[in-house]
Scaffold this motif. Structure first.
Motif, PDB file in Angstrom:
ATOM      1  N   ASP A 194      62.947  -1.597   6.043  1.00 36.17           N
ATOM      2  CA  ASP A 194      61.632  -2.059   5.486  1.00 36.17           C
ATOM      3  C   ASP A 194      60.590  -1.056   5.531  1.00 36.17           C
ATOM      4  OD1 ASP A 194      61.773  -5.000   4.971  1.00 36.17           O
ATOM      5  OD2 ASP A 194      62.821  -4.917   7.137  1.00 36.17           O
ATOM      6  N   GLY A 195      60.769   0.121   5.776  1.00 30.45           N
ATOM      7  CA  GLY A 195      60.012   1.228   5.537  1.00 30.45           C
ATOM      8  C   GLY A 195      59.257   1.564   6.808  1.00 30.45           C
ATOM      9  N   MET A 220      55.072  -4.831  27.260  1.00 26.26           N
ATOM     10  CA  MET A 220      56.323  -5.751  27.028  1.00 26.26           C
ATOM     11  C   MET A 220      56.947  -5.583  25.630  1.00 26.26           C
ATOM     12  SD  MET A 220      54.640  -9.325  28.745  1.00 26.26           S
ATOM     13  CE  MET A 220      55.964 -10.242  28.384  1.00 26.26           C
ATOM     14  N   TYR A 221      56.169  -5.648  24.703  1.00 26.16           N
ATOM     15  CA  TYR A 221      56.690  -5.705  23.252  1.00 26.16           C
ATOM     16  C   TYR A 221      55.947  -4.980  22.253  1.00 26.16           C
ATOM     17  CZ  TYR A 221      58.690 -10.251  24.841  1.00 26.16           C
ATOM     18  OH  TYR A 221      59.244 -11.240  25.675  1.00 26.16           O
ATOM     19  N   VAL A 222      56.594  -4.195  21.135  1.00 24.82           N
ATOM     20  CA  VAL A 222      56.009  -3.663  20.145  1.00 24.82           C
ATOM     21  C   VAL A 222      56.556  -4.631  19.265  1.00 24.82           C
ATOM     22  CG1 VAL A 222      55.825  -1.912  18.503  1.00 24.82           C
ATOM     23  CG2 VAL A 222      55.610  -1.541  21.104  1.00 24.82           C
ATOM     24  N   THR A 223      55.740  -5.031  17.945  1.00 21.85           N
ATOM     25  CA  THR A 223      56.155  -5.835  16.973  1.00 21.85           C
ATOM     26  C   THR A 223      56.295  -4.880  15.707  1.00 21.85           C
ATOM     27  OG1 THR A 223      54.715  -7.655  17.682  1.00 21.85           O
ATOM     28  CG2 THR A 223      55.544  -7.987  15.697  1.00 21.85           C
ATOM     29  N   VAL A 224      57.250  -4.966  15.121  1.00 22.53           N
ATOM     30  CA  VAL A 224      57.754  -4.397  13.717  1.00 22.53           C
ATOM     31  C   VAL A 224      57.994  -5.533  12.856  1.00 22.53           C
ATOM     32  CG1 VAL A 224      59.193  -3.076  12.791  1.00 22.53           C
ATOM     33  CG2 VAL A 224      58.615  -2.450  14.982  1.00 22.53           C
ATOM     34  N   TYR A 225      57.232  -5.580  11.883  1.00 21.99           N
ATOM     35  CA  TYR A 225      57.158  -6.569  10.737  1.00 21.99           C
ATOM     36  C   TYR A 225      58.295  -6.219   9.791  1.00 21.99           C
ATOM     37  CZ  TYR A 225      52.824  -8.328  12.739  1.00 21.99           C
ATOM     38  OH  TYR A 225      51.987  -8.664  13.603  1.00 21.99           O
ATOM     39  N   VAL A 226      59.354  -7.196   9.601  1.00 22.14           N
ATOM     40  CA  VAL A 226      60.482  -6.822   8.633  1.00 22.14           C
ATOM     41  C   VAL A 226      60.688  -7.913   7.614  1.00 22.14           C
ATOM     42  CG1 VAL A 226      61.561  -5.613  10.545  1.00 22.14           C
ATOM     43  CG2 VAL A 226      62.223  -8.061  10.242  1.00 22.14           C
ATOM     44  N   SER A 268      55.269  -7.580   4.138  1.00 22.13           N
ATOM     45  CA  SER A 268      55.241  -6.113   5.006  1.00 22.13           C
ATOM     46  C   SER A 268      55.092  -5.063   4.042  1.00 22.13           C
ATOM     47  CB  SER A 268      56.648  -6.071   5.585  1.00 22.13           C
ATOM     48  OG  SER A 268      57.463  -6.335   4.656  1.00 22.13           O
ATOM     49  N   ALA A 269      55.193  -5.199   2.570  1.00 26.43           N
ATOM     50  CA  ALA A 269      55.256  -4.459   1.500  1.00 26.43           C
ATOM     51  C   ALA A 269      53.653  -3.852   1.490  1.00 26.43           C
ATOM     52  CB  ALA A 269      56.231  -4.720   0.440  1.00 26.43           C
ATOM     53  N   GLY A 270      53.048  -4.586   1.546  1.00 23.79           N
ATOM     54  CA  GLY A 270      51.447  -4.652   1.305  1.00 23.79           C
ATOM     55  C   GLY A 270      50.614  -3.916   2.370  1.00 23.79           C
ATOM     56  N   ARG A 271      51.489  -3.319   3.346  1.00 24.30           N
ATOM     57  CA  ARG A 271      50.446  -2.621   4.590  1.00 24.30           C
ATOM     58  C   ARG A 271      49.827  -1.229   4.096  1.00 24.30           C
ATOM     59  NH1 ARG A 271      55.587  -1.839   5.524  1.00 24.30           N
ATOM     60  NH2 ARG A 271      56.384   0.203   5.983  1.00 24.30           N
ATOM     61  N   PRO A 272      48.935  -0.847   4.562  1.00 25.08           N
ATOM     62  CA  PRO A 272      48.089   0.490   4.151  1.00 25.08           C
ATOM     63  C   PRO A 272      49.011   1.479   4.354  1.00 25.08           C
ATOM     64  CG  PRO A 272      46.918  -0.742   5.958  1.00 25.08           C
ATOM     65  CD  PRO A 272      48.276  -1.618   5.888  1.00 25.08           C
TER      66      PRO A 272
END
Length: 134
Positions: A116-117, A6-12, A61-65
């Motif tokens: 957001d990279g 249904m969805y994919v989530t992208v963190y922004v 979001s900037a702290g993701r691996p």
């Protein structure tokens, strides 16, 4: 039994900026924009297809691996003419990881980067037994 994705989530970090990128630069359409009690529920999708991408706010979001080179992005979009779309997207200011789409065993590909990279993988599949250079 699962029947579809249904969805994919992208963190922004900025939903409006992300919405402009996915609609104005990549050409997707805005589907849902609902100011719900848990935050703004905002989705985009390709015209005529039911699958949707959620553009969800994430302050950290900037702290993701880090991501491994060559790993596809969390979003993979298919094109029927990637070389042409690449030129259109580049003229709209989309940032890519290489100067041109490259051949791979299943067609051609290139990776884009949203504001957001987040990596967005763009693909054109080659029909079985087809030639990537067409």
């Amino acid at each position: 039994m699962l029947t579809k994705v249904m969805y994919v989530t992208v963190y922004v970090t900025d939903q409006d900026r992300a919405l402009r990128f996915y609609t104005e630069q990549l050409g997707l359409e805005k589907r849902i924009d609902y100011p719900g009690p848990d935050g703004r529920f905002l989705t985009v999708g390709a015209h005529g297809h039911p699958f949707e991408i959620i553009l969800w706010p994430h302050a950290a979001s900037a702290g993701r691996p880090g991501e491994v080179a060559g790993t596809p992005g969390p979003i993979i979009l298919e094109s029927d003419d990637l070389k042409k779309d690449f030129e259109v997207f580049r003229s709209r200011g989309v940032v890519f990881d290489r100067p041109e789409p490259e051949a791979y065993p299943f067609g051609i590909r290139i990776e884009a980067v949203d504001p957001d990279g987040n990596r967005v993988s763009l693909r054109q599949q080659t029909p079985l037994g087809g030639d990537q250079d067409d």
